[in-house]
Each structure stands twice: as C-alpha cells, then as structure tokens.
Design a protein around this motif. Structure first.
Motif, PDB file in Angstrom:
ATOM      1  N   MET A   8     -15.181  -8.327  13.880  1.00 28.50           N
ATOM      2  CA  MET A   8     -14.591  -8.759  12.628  1.00 28.50           C
ATOM      3  C   MET A   8     -13.070  -8.672  12.763  1.00 28.50           C
ATOM      4  N   SER A   9     -12.364  -9.504  12.033  1.00 29.72           N
ATOM      5  CA  SER A   9     -10.911  -9.456  12.059  1.00 29.72           C
ATOM      6  C   SER A   9     -10.352 -10.036  10.768  1.00 29.72           C
ATOM      7  N   ALA A  10      -9.161  -9.555  10.405  1.00 23.70           N
ATOM      8  CA  ALA A  10      -8.417 -10.114   9.274  1.00 23.70           C
ATOM      9  C   ALA A  10      -7.114 -10.728   9.757  1.00 23.70           C
ATOM     10  N   ILE A  11      -7.098 -11.196  11.014  1.00 23.89           N
ATOM     11  CA  ILE A  11      -5.864 -11.732  11.583  1.00 23.89           C
ATOM     12  C   ILE A  11      -5.421 -13.018  10.900  1.00 23.89           C
ATOM     13  N   ASP A  12      -6.341 -13.803  10.396  1.00 28.73           N
ATOM     14  CA  ASP A  12      -6.001 -15.112   9.840  1.00 28.73           C
ATOM     15  C   ASP A  12      -5.561 -14.961   8.391  1.00 28.73           C
ATOM     16  N   LYS A  13      -4.275 -15.060   8.148  1.00 26.40           N
ATOM     17  CA  LYS A  13      -3.727 -14.851   6.812  1.00 26.40           C
ATOM     18  C   LYS A  13      -3.440 -16.188   6.112  1.00 26.40           C
ATOM     19  N   ALA A  14      -3.408 -16.137   4.803  1.00 22.74           N
ATOM     20  CA  ALA A  14      -3.103 -17.315   3.998  1.00 22.74           C
ATOM     21  C   ALA A  14      -2.051 -16.938   2.963  1.00 22.74           C
ATOM     22  N   PRO A  15      -1.155 -17.862   2.625  1.00 19.07           N
ATOM     23  CA  PRO A  15      -0.102 -17.548   1.652  1.00 19.07           C
ATOM     24  C   PRO A  15      -0.676 -17.342   0.253  1.00 19.07           C
ATOM     25  N   ILE A  16      -0.058 -16.446  -0.501  1.00 17.91           N
ATOM     26  CA  ILE A  16      -0.454 -16.198  -1.884  1.00 17.91           C
ATOM     27  C   ILE A  16       0.784 -16.262  -2.766  1.00 17.91           C
ATOM     28  N   LYS A  17       0.572 -16.525  -4.031  1.00 16.82           N
ATOM     29  CA  LYS A  17       1.678 -16.634  -4.980  1.00 16.82           C
ATOM     30  C   LYS A  17       1.771 -15.449  -5.932  1.00 16.82           C
ATOM     31  N   ALA A  18       0.665 -14.779  -6.172  1.00 14.52           N
ATOM     32  CA  ALA A  18       0.670 -13.672  -7.135  1.00 14.52           C
ATOM     33  C   ALA A  18       1.368 -12.451  -6.548  1.00 14.52           C
ATOM     34  N   PRO A  19       2.040 -11.650  -7.390  1.00 11.53           N
ATOM     35  CA  PRO A  19       2.655 -10.415  -6.906  1.00 11.53           C
ATOM     36  C   PRO A  19       1.610  -9.459  -6.337  1.00 11.53           C
ATOM     37  N   VAL A  20       2.037  -8.655  -5.354  1.00 11.61           N
ATOM     38  CA  VAL A  20       1.148  -7.701  -4.691  1.00 11.61           C
ATOM     39  C   VAL A  20       1.830  -6.338  -4.670  1.00 11.61           C
ATOM     40  N   ALA A  21       1.058  -5.295  -4.954  1.00 14.90           N
ATOM     41  CA  ALA A  21       1.577  -3.935  -4.859  1.00 14.90           C
ATOM     42  C   ALA A  21       1.649  -3.508  -3.398  1.00 14.90           C
ATOM     43  N   VAL A  22       2.682  -2.742  -3.080  1.00 15.94           N
ATOM     44  CA  VAL A  22       2.873  -2.210  -1.735  1.00 15.94           C
ATOM     45  C   VAL A  22       2.989  -0.696  -1.836  1.00 15.94           C
ATOM     46  N   ASP A  23       2.153  -0.003  -1.059  1.00 14.33           N
ATOM     47  CA  ASP A  23       2.274   1.456  -0.962  1.00 14.33           C
ATOM     48  C   ASP A  23       2.462   1.837   0.497  1.00 14.33           C
ATOM     49  N   PHE A  24       2.359   3.130   0.829  1.00 17.06           N
ATOM     50  CA  PHE A  24       2.707   3.578   2.173  1.00 17.06           C
ATOM     51  C   PHE A  24       1.799   3.006   3.261  1.00 17.06           C
ATOM     52  N   MET A  25       0.667   2.449   2.878  1.00 16.30           N
ATOM     53  CA  MET A  25      -0.252   1.833   3.830  1.00 16.30           C
ATOM     54  C   MET A  25      -0.077   0.314   3.911  1.00 16.30           C
ATOM     55  N   GLY A  26       0.823  -0.243   3.109  1.00 18.37           N
ATOM     56  CA  GLY A  26       1.074  -1.670   3.180  1.00 18.37           C
ATOM     57  C   GLY A  26       0.695  -2.398   1.910  1.00 18.37           C
ATOM     58  N   LEU A  27       0.436  -3.696   2.032  1.00 14.82           N
ATOM     59  CA  LEU A  27       0.015  -4.493   0.880  1.00 14.82           C
ATOM     60  C   LEU A  27      -1.384  -4.059   0.469  1.00 14.82           C
ATOM     61  N   THR A  29      -3.721  -5.396  -1.151  1.00 11.60           N
ATOM     62  CA  THR A  29      -4.805  -6.378  -1.057  1.00 11.60           C
ATOM     63  C   THR A  29      -5.059  -6.830   0.371  1.00 11.60           C
ATOM     64  N   ASP A  30      -4.278  -6.326   1.324  1.00 11.52           N
ATOM     65  CA  ASP A  30      -4.440  -6.724   2.719  1.00 11.52           C
ATOM     66  C   ASP A  30      -5.548  -5.896   3.362  1.00 11.52           C
ATOM     67  N   GLU A  31      -6.087  -6.408   4.467  1.00 15.06           N
ATOM     68  CA  GLU A  31      -7.133  -5.701   5.190  1.00 15.06           C
ATOM     69  C   GLU A  31      -6.848  -5.734   6.682  1.00 15.06           C
ATOM     70  N   GLN A  32      -7.360  -4.722   7.391  1.00 13.45           N
ATOM     71  CA  GLN A  32      -7.388  -4.700   8.843  1.00 13.45           C
ATOM     72  C   GLN A  32      -8.784  -4.242   9.254  1.00 13.45           C
ATOM     73  N   ALA A  33      -9.428  -5.046  10.084  1.00 13.43           N
ATOM     74  CA  ALA A  33     -10.790  -4.690  10.503  1.00 13.43           C
ATOM     75  C   ALA A  33     -10.780  -3.572  11.529  1.00 13.43           C
ATOM     76  N   ASP A  34      -9.793  -3.593  12.430  1.00 16.70           N
ATOM     77  CA  ASP A  34      -9.682  -2.596  13.493  1.00 16.70           C
ATOM     78  C   ASP A  34      -8.601  -1.599  13.107  1.00 16.70           C
ATOM     79  N   ARG A  35      -8.980  -0.556  12.417  1.00 17.35           N
ATOM     80  CA  ARG A  35      -7.995   0.394  11.918  1.00 17.35           C
ATOM     81  C   ARG A  35      -7.487   1.345  12.987  1.00 17.35           C
ATOM     82  N   ARG A  36      -8.096   1.301  14.177  1.00 13.55           N
ATOM     83  CA  ARG A  36      -7.593   2.125  15.268  1.00 13.55           C
ATOM     84  C   ARG A  36      -6.289   1.556  15.825  1.00 13.55           C
ATOM     85  N   HIS A  37      -6.199   0.231  15.885  1.00 12.71           N
ATOM     86  CA  HIS A  37      -5.045  -0.414  16.493  1.00 12.71           C
ATOM     87  C   HIS A  37      -4.145  -1.125  15.486  1.00 12.71           C
TER      88      HIS A  37
END
Length: 218
Positions: A8-27, A29-37
C-alpha cells in the motif's frame, strides 16, 4: 491505495482547496502507508519544487504531473523572488506559510527544513506505471532534486495560495544543492569543509553520519 510489489502507498497526491490543520506530525489529513520510512516529526511535511517535474519530464520525455511523487507542498515565485529549489533553500531555514507579514503572531504554520528527501524505489514504481524508463530514482538522487522535509515549528492551518515568508536562515552556507554535492561525491574533503555541517543541530543525524565519513584523514 494498492501499490506496486503488493504494498500500500499514499505516494500519489492530489491538490486540495480546503484549509488543512498542521501539527507536529504534518498535515492531519495526510497519510503514509510505510511509517517506518515516511512521516514522523522529522519528515512531517514534504515540499518539492515544480522544477523537479520539469526536469524529469524533459530528461525522459514524460508528462508526470505535480503530486505524483508524494509531496505535500509546492510553491511558485512572485515579485521576482527566486523559486524555492535545492539551490535556494538551506538546512535550518524556517518558513511561514500564511499571515499578513513575517512572524505574524496568528495561527500561520511555521516549518523548519531539516533534511533532503532520499528518493527510493517507490519513485521508480510510481513513474513506472507510465513508462519503462529504469531507475529514475537514481537519476533524481544524482541530480539532487528530490525536495526536502520540514519539521513543524508552529502548528496552524495551511491553505492553497498562501504567501510564504522566510523568517530564519541561521546557516546560509547550507544549501541542499551543496549538501547533495558533498554526499554524492566520490572524493573526501578537508575537515574545515565538512565540520560546519556537523554543528547544525537541526540537520537529521543520518546525514551527519554520511558527511563525517567524507572527512580526509591525515
């Protein structure tokens, strides 16, 4: 989504227009399938210059779109200022995304640049969906055009079309272009060239390990 090599991967991103909250782990609403790397506080937000796509497409005759390589942010230059690229940003830079001016004391996100991105086989697999060109990741590494990772200095909201301010540059010598040149070089260097990099507190440790091995031994 399902990816190459039965992963599984979340490498393929798409642009969004709505505001997104950012905390110490990033956006948030974003995802990473391989949390080791991928992901974590020292890889919280990934920015990639649009010029990377221009170079890849020109070199290999492709039409790879922005977002394909997994970045969270891209920026465009305004008012005759330089583009944000590996040649113009430095380790330790703090950028503010949003606000009315520099160091605006609102909920504008502030991000510190702590390391380049290391291209991996997933770039090959991702672009390999469109082409049989082998090992584009290696070419991107040699060119030093893989973008960079931020850690989050100040939480907040981020949105498209915000102004971006450079608010700190403690290490003006430490461009990513120079870092890639040093780490990719086959030769070794005098201690006075390498040692200033080893004193950069925010530079992620694995890069310091590589650089320390580049010092000539008398």
């Amino acid at each position: 989504m399902p990816f190459a090599r039965e992963q599984m991967s979340a490498i393929d991103k798409a642009p969004i227009k709505a505001p997104v909250a950012v905390d110490f782990m990033g956006l948030t609403t974003d995802e990473q399938a391989d949390r080791r790397h991928h992901g974590g506080p020292l890889k919280a937000v990934h920015q990639l210059p649009p010029a990377t796509y221009e170079k890849v497409n020109a070199e290999f005759g492709l039409k790879v779109r922005v977002g394909t390589l997994g970045e969270n942010l891209t920026t465009g230059a305004v008012n005759h200022l330089p583009e944000m690229t590996e040649a113009t940003v430095c380790i330790g830079d703090v950028f503010q995304y949003g606000g009315q001016n520099e160091k605006s004391d609102n909920d504008s996100v502030q991000l510190r640049l702590v390391q380049p991105r290391r291209p991996c086989y997933k770039i090959n697999d991702q672009i390999g969906q469109f082409t049989k060109v082998p090992n584009i990741a290696s070419w991107v590494t040699k060119q030093g055009i893989a973008g960079w990772y931020f850690e989050v200095v100040r939480d907040g909201m981020i949105d498209a079309d915000l102004p971006v301010y450079l608010i700190e540059r403690p290490y003006p010598f430490a461009t990513l272009e120079t870092l890639w040149q040093l780490t990719n070089a086959k030769e070794k260097f005098a201690a006075d060239i390498i040692e200033p990099w080893l004193t950069i507190e925010c530079l992620e440790n694995s890069w310091k390990t590589v650089l320390a091995k580049k010092i000539k031994q008398d």
